[in-house]
Design an enzyme around this catalytic site. Structure first.
Site, PDB file in Angstrom:
ATOM      1  N   LYS A  22      66.785  31.743  16.388  1.00 38.98           N
ATOM      2  CA  LYS A  22      65.448  31.310  15.980  1.00 38.98           C
ATOM      3  C   LYS A  22      65.096  29.963  16.600  1.00 38.98           C
ATOM      4  CE  LYS A  22      64.680  28.820  12.446  1.00 38.98           C
ATOM      5  NZ  LYS A  22      64.112  27.968  11.384  1.00 38.98           N
ATOM      6  N   ASN A  23      66.028  29.016  16.525  1.00 38.00           N
ATOM      7  CA  ASN A  23      65.727  27.665  16.996  1.00 38.00           C
ATOM      8  C   ASN A  23      65.643  27.559  18.515  1.00 38.00           C
ATOM      9  OD1 ASN A  23      65.578  26.703  14.383  1.00 38.00           O
ATOM     10  ND2 ASN A  23      67.708  26.035  14.325  1.00 38.00           N
ATOM     11  N   CYS A 117      61.194  23.249   5.633  1.00 36.24           N
ATOM     12  CA  CYS A 117      62.148  23.050   4.537  1.00 36.24           C
ATOM     13  C   CYS A 117      62.160  21.595   4.070  1.00 36.24           C
ATOM     14  CB  CYS A 117      63.563  23.435   4.995  1.00 36.24           C
ATOM     15  SG  CYS A 117      63.824  25.209   5.142  1.00 36.24           S
ATOM     16  N   ARG A 122      61.956  14.193   8.737  1.00 35.41           N
ATOM     17  CA  ARG A 122      62.021  14.511  10.162  1.00 35.41           C
ATOM     18  C   ARG A 122      60.734  13.982  10.784  1.00 35.41           C
ATOM     19  NH1 ARG A 122      64.313  20.705  10.159  1.00 35.41           N
ATOM     20  NH2 ARG A 122      63.099  20.889   8.268  1.00 35.41           N
ATOM     21  N   ASP A 306      73.335  22.672  10.001  1.00 34.19           N
ATOM     22  CA  ASP A 306      72.881  23.978   9.529  1.00 34.19           C
ATOM     23  C   ASP A 306      74.017  24.853   9.005  1.00 34.19           C
ATOM     24  OD1 ASP A 306      70.249  23.451   9.990  1.00 34.19           O
ATOM     25  OD2 ASP A 306      70.067  24.632  11.823  1.00 34.19           O
ATOM     26  N   ARG A 398      63.018  33.280   6.859  1.00 35.20           N
ATOM     27  CA  ARG A 398      62.612  32.412   7.966  1.00 35.20           C
ATOM     28  C   ARG A 398      63.685  32.336   9.042  1.00 35.20           C
ATOM     29  NH1 ARG A 398      62.385  27.120   6.563  1.00 35.20           N
ATOM     30  NH2 ARG A 398      61.490  26.816   8.629  1.00 35.20           N
TER      31      ARG A 398
END
Length: 429
Positions: A22-23, A117, A122, A306, A398
């Site tokens: 995903k990232n 999230c 950030r 993560d 997600r």
């Protein structure tokens, strides 16, 4: 609202194919804004964040074609809007990545301050500082970042804090800037390298991706290309821990072991037998209970933030005592309270969780607070006695492609239940 219903106590065993990351997929999709030619992107995971990104690109005027294998062709030849609205940006922090490509190609962009999230700060100041160094005028008004320039120019940019999205945003913008840009203290994550690989295939001149010093020689235009997204190292790590905590065995397919060396090292330290062959990773616990390990998160190539929640959960049923220290996000231990409700013995000391392994967890209704916390609770449900009900599972959608189907294929008793059915079930009970 859907919930996950899990009955634990079964060792997991079998094969799992790892999806695209995903990232990595999100910035590569957004890179399509840098060219008027079609960009073909393969190995895209089927996730809610991907859907949100496609909706955002469509809102900007990108034409999208998706085949049955989730290969996506993005054509940004006729961009109609240069504004990313709040309704699409509020759920996903990666949305800020449209700022760099739009600014570099069209000379202006307006992007809502992003959401995502609630795991800690950030800030967008790293992005803004970099664009200003490249000659853009940037203001924040009414919750939107508004940026303008005639043409971005190359600059030397030092990142005060290592930031993956900051590095990616500035790298994309610099690809079309006038002259050379140097990003110091750049993020080294594999997803940054994957984006650079895609951009170079589009005609960019990027060197040093994967190191702390990235050099980009700007070009006048980029062209179309085809790119395969790298496999998801966090999904892979999560399934490895799932087999670990259930004393099972698993074989992962379509995964590059170099993407998660720090995780594999800790799994080995915890007692797993691990075998790597080509693009497969096999883990076998041979019915044993894992041993507690000490973890300290940090930017790649160190242990990934993560995977922190998953290892907190693993330590909670392991032999011994393990400490888990979080250095990347200041608010990423929200899963601890939910694990404690299931019987975990965890004490918090500032940014460190001291976890004493217990013989077993007990199923309970729990609530996911963010993406990786939700994965942690799924793992807890797999080992807990009796039944675990996980609420707010939109978080897990997600970032994990068909997680309940993949787990069920290797022996988990897990299913998705609509919220109204669960309420009726509870009322009957």
């Amino acid at each position: 609202m859907d919930k996950l219903l899990i009955t634990g106590g079964r060792p997991l065993a079998g094969d799992v194919r790892i999806s695209g990351a995903k990232n990595a997929a999100l910035p590569v999709l957004i890179a399509s804004l840098l060219t008027a030619d079609p960009l073909i992107i393969r190995n895209i995971p089927h996730l809610h964040d991907i859907t949100t990104t496609l909706e955002l690109l469509g809102e900007l005027g990108v034409r999208l074609e998706i085949d049955e294998k989730m290969s996506i062709t993005a054509d940004a030849g006729d961009i109609t809007r240069l504004r990313a609205p709040y309704d699409l940006v509020k759920t996903m922090r990666a949305s800020i990545l449209v700022l760099g490509p739009l600014l570099a190609r069209f000379g202006e962009a307006e992007v809502s301050l992003p959401g995502g999230c609630a795991i800690g700060s950030r800030p967008v100041n790293l992005h803004i500082k970099g664009f200003e160094a490249m000659g853009a005028e940037v203001v924040i008004e009414s919750g939107y970042i508004r940026a303008r320039c005639k043409r971005l120019r190359g600059a030397r940019i030092f990142m005060d804090t290592i930031s993956v999205t900051g590095t990616e945003n500035l790298m994309m913008a610099a690809a079309l800037a006038d002259g050379e840009t140097v990003i110091e203290n750049a993020a080294r994550e594999p997803e940054v390298v994957d984006l650079a690989t895609c951009l170079n295939a589009m005609g960019a001149k990027i060197h040093g991706a994967g190191t702390h010093l990235i050099t980009i020689q700007g070009v006048n235009r980029l062209h179309g290309a085809a790119h395969n997204v790298i496999p998801d190292r966090i999904e892979a790590g999560t399934y490895l821990v799932a087999a670990m905590v259930t004393s099972g065995a698993i074989k992962l397919h379509d995964i590059d072991s170099s993407l998660l060396e720090s995780v594999l090292d800790k799994l080995t330290e915890s007692g797993a037998d691990i075998k790597i062959e080509g693009r497969t990773i096999s883990l076998d616990m041979r019915g044993r209970r894992p041993r507690a390990v000490n973890i300290r998160t940090a930017p790649f190539p160190a242990f990934p933030t993560d995977m922190q929640a998953q290892f907190v959960m693993m330590n909670s049923i392991a032999e011994g005592v393990g400490t888990v220290t979080e250095t990347v996000f200041e608010n990423r231990f929200m899963h601890v309270h939910e694990l404690q409700r299931m019987g975990a013995d965890i004490d918090m000391e500032s940014n460190t969780a001291v976890v004493r392994g217990v013989d077993h967890l007990t199923g309970a209704p729990v609530m996911a607070t963010d993406l990786r916390a939700s994965a942690c609770l799924v793992l807890a449900g797999l080992v807990a006695r009796n039944e675990t009900i996980i609420d707010r599972i939109y978080h897990i959608d997600r970032g994990y492609d068909c997680i309940e189907e993949k787990l069920a294929q290797i022996g988990a008793q897990i299913r998705r239940v609509p919220g109204d059915q669960m309420e009726a079930r509870t009322a009957v009970a």
